[in-house]
Write a protein that holds these residues in place. Structure first.
Motif, short mmCIF file in Angstrom:
data_model
loop_
_atom_site.label_atom_id
_atom_site.label_comp_id
_atom_site.label_asym_id
_atom_site.label_seq_id
_atom_site.Cartn_x
_atom_site.Cartn_y
_atom_site.Cartn_z
N PHE A 29 -13.40 0.15 2.87
CA PHE A 29 -12.07 -0.45 3.26
C PHE A 29 -11.26 -0.46 2.27
O PHE A 29 -11.10 -0.50 1.31
CB PHE A 29 -11.96 -1.92 3.65
CG PHE A 29 -10.18 -2.22 3.83
CD1 PHE A 29 -9.88 -2.37 5.42
CD2 PHE A 29 -10.18 -3.65 3.56
CE1 PHE A 29 -8.62 -2.60 5.55
CE2 PHE A 29 -8.37 -4.42 3.71
CZ PHE A 29 -8.06 -3.60 5.03
N ASP A 30 -9.65 0.45 2.55
CA ASP A 30 -8.52 0.90 2.04
C ASP A 30 -7.19 0.45 1.49
O ASP A 30 -6.96 0.21 2.60
CB ASP A 30 -9.09 2.36 1.31
CG ASP A 30 -7.63 3.23 0.60
OD1 ASP A 30 -7.85 2.51 -0.84
OD2 ASP A 30 -7.50 4.01 0.49
N ILE A 31 -7.62 -0.81 0.80
CA ILE A 31 -6.04 -1.43 0.56
C ILE A 31 -5.16 -0.55 0.15
O ILE A 31 -3.67 -0.86 0.82
CB ILE A 31 -5.88 -2.37 -0.22
CG1 ILE A 31 -6.14 -2.32 -1.90
CG2 ILE A 31 -6.92 -3.75 0.44
CD1 ILE A 31 -6.25 -3.58 -2.62
N ASP A 32 -4.80 0.40 -0.54
CA ASP A 32 -3.62 1.45 -0.59
C ASP A 32 -2.89 1.58 0.68
O ASP A 32 -2.38 2.72 0.35
CB ASP A 32 -4.79 2.17 -1.96
CG ASP A 32 -5.15 1.70 -3.18
OD1 ASP A 32 -3.60 0.71 -3.72
OD2 ASP A 32 -6.11 2.57 -3.26
N PRO A 37 3.79 -4.68 -1.37
CA PRO A 37 2.90 -5.23 -2.03
C PRO A 37 2.61 -6.73 -1.64
O PRO A 37 1.34 -6.81 -1.51
CB PRO A 37 4.07 -5.66 -3.37
CG PRO A 37 4.96 -4.33 -3.03
CD PRO A 37 5.42 -4.31 -1.41
N GLU A 38 3.26 -7.10 -0.26
CA GLU A 38 2.22 -8.37 0.03
C GLU A 38 1.19 -7.91 1.25
O GLU A 38 0.69 -8.36 1.22
CB GLU A 38 3.57 -9.78 1.13
CG GLU A 38 4.80 -8.63 1.70
CD GLU A 38 5.56 -7.71 1.51
OE1 GLU A 38 6.28 -7.31 2.11
OE2 GLU A 38 5.35 -8.05 -0.30
N SER A 39 1.24 -7.36 1.91
CA SER A 39 0.58 -6.70 2.65
C SER A 39 -0.50 -5.74 1.62
O SER A 39 -2.06 -6.21 1.95
CB SER A 39 1.01 -5.27 3.44
OG SER A 39 1.97 -5.38 4.52
N GLU A 41 -1.70 -7.10 -0.65
CA GLU A 41 -1.70 -8.67 -1.24
C GLU A 41 -2.78 -9.02 -0.41
O GLU A 41 -4.40 -9.54 0.14
CB GLU A 41 -0.89 -9.99 -1.98
CG GLU A 41 -1.47 -10.71 -2.32
CD GLU A 41 -1.02 -12.25 -3.05
OE1 GLU A 41 -0.75 -12.58 -3.09
OE2 GLU A 41 0.73 -11.93 -2.77
N ARG A 42 -2.23 -9.05 0.90
CA ARG A 42 -3.06 -9.81 2.21
C ARG A 42 -4.77 -8.67 2.57
O ARG A 42 -5.62 -9.77 3.02
CB ARG A 42 -2.65 -9.83 2.88
CG ARG A 42 -1.41 -10.93 3.16
CD ARG A 42 -0.19 -10.68 4.58
NE ARG A 42 0.80 -11.38 4.95
CZ ARG A 42 1.77 -11.48 5.47
NH1 ARG A 42 2.11 -10.74 6.70
NH2 ARG A 42 3.18 -12.02 5.28
N ALA A 43 -4.17 -7.59 2.45
CA ALA A 43 -5.41 -6.98 2.42
C ALA A 43 -6.67 -7.13 1.45
O ALA A 43 -7.96 -7.67 1.75
CB ALA A 43 -5.27 -5.24 2.67
N ALA A 44 -6.13 -7.58 0.74
CA ALA A 44 -7.09 -7.29 -0.76
C ALA A 44 -7.59 -9.01 -0.40
O ALA A 44 -9.40 -9.44 -0.92
CB ALA A 44 -6.71 -7.55 -2.07
#
Length: 56
Positions: A29-32, A37-39, A41-44
């Protein structure tokens, strides 16, 4: 196997995942892919929570 476990197992077996997701894992799963930035952060946070759930 308890009744609730069997029910969940049956649901998972009947789930129709797209072929491209069959080999997906938490580590893949790649949060990049998120721009905001807020998206990211939510994914992380979601990835971290899921990781904790699997460790328990």
């Amino acid at each position: 196997m308890q009744r609730s476990e069997k029910k969940l197992s049956n649901r998972l077996m009947s789930a129709r995942l797209p072929e491209e997701l069959k080999d997906a894992s938490l580590n893949s799963f790649d949060i990049d892919v998120y721009d905001k930035p807020e998206s990211k952060e939510r994914a992380a946070n979601a990835k971290g929570c899921k990781k904790l759930c699997f460790e328990i």
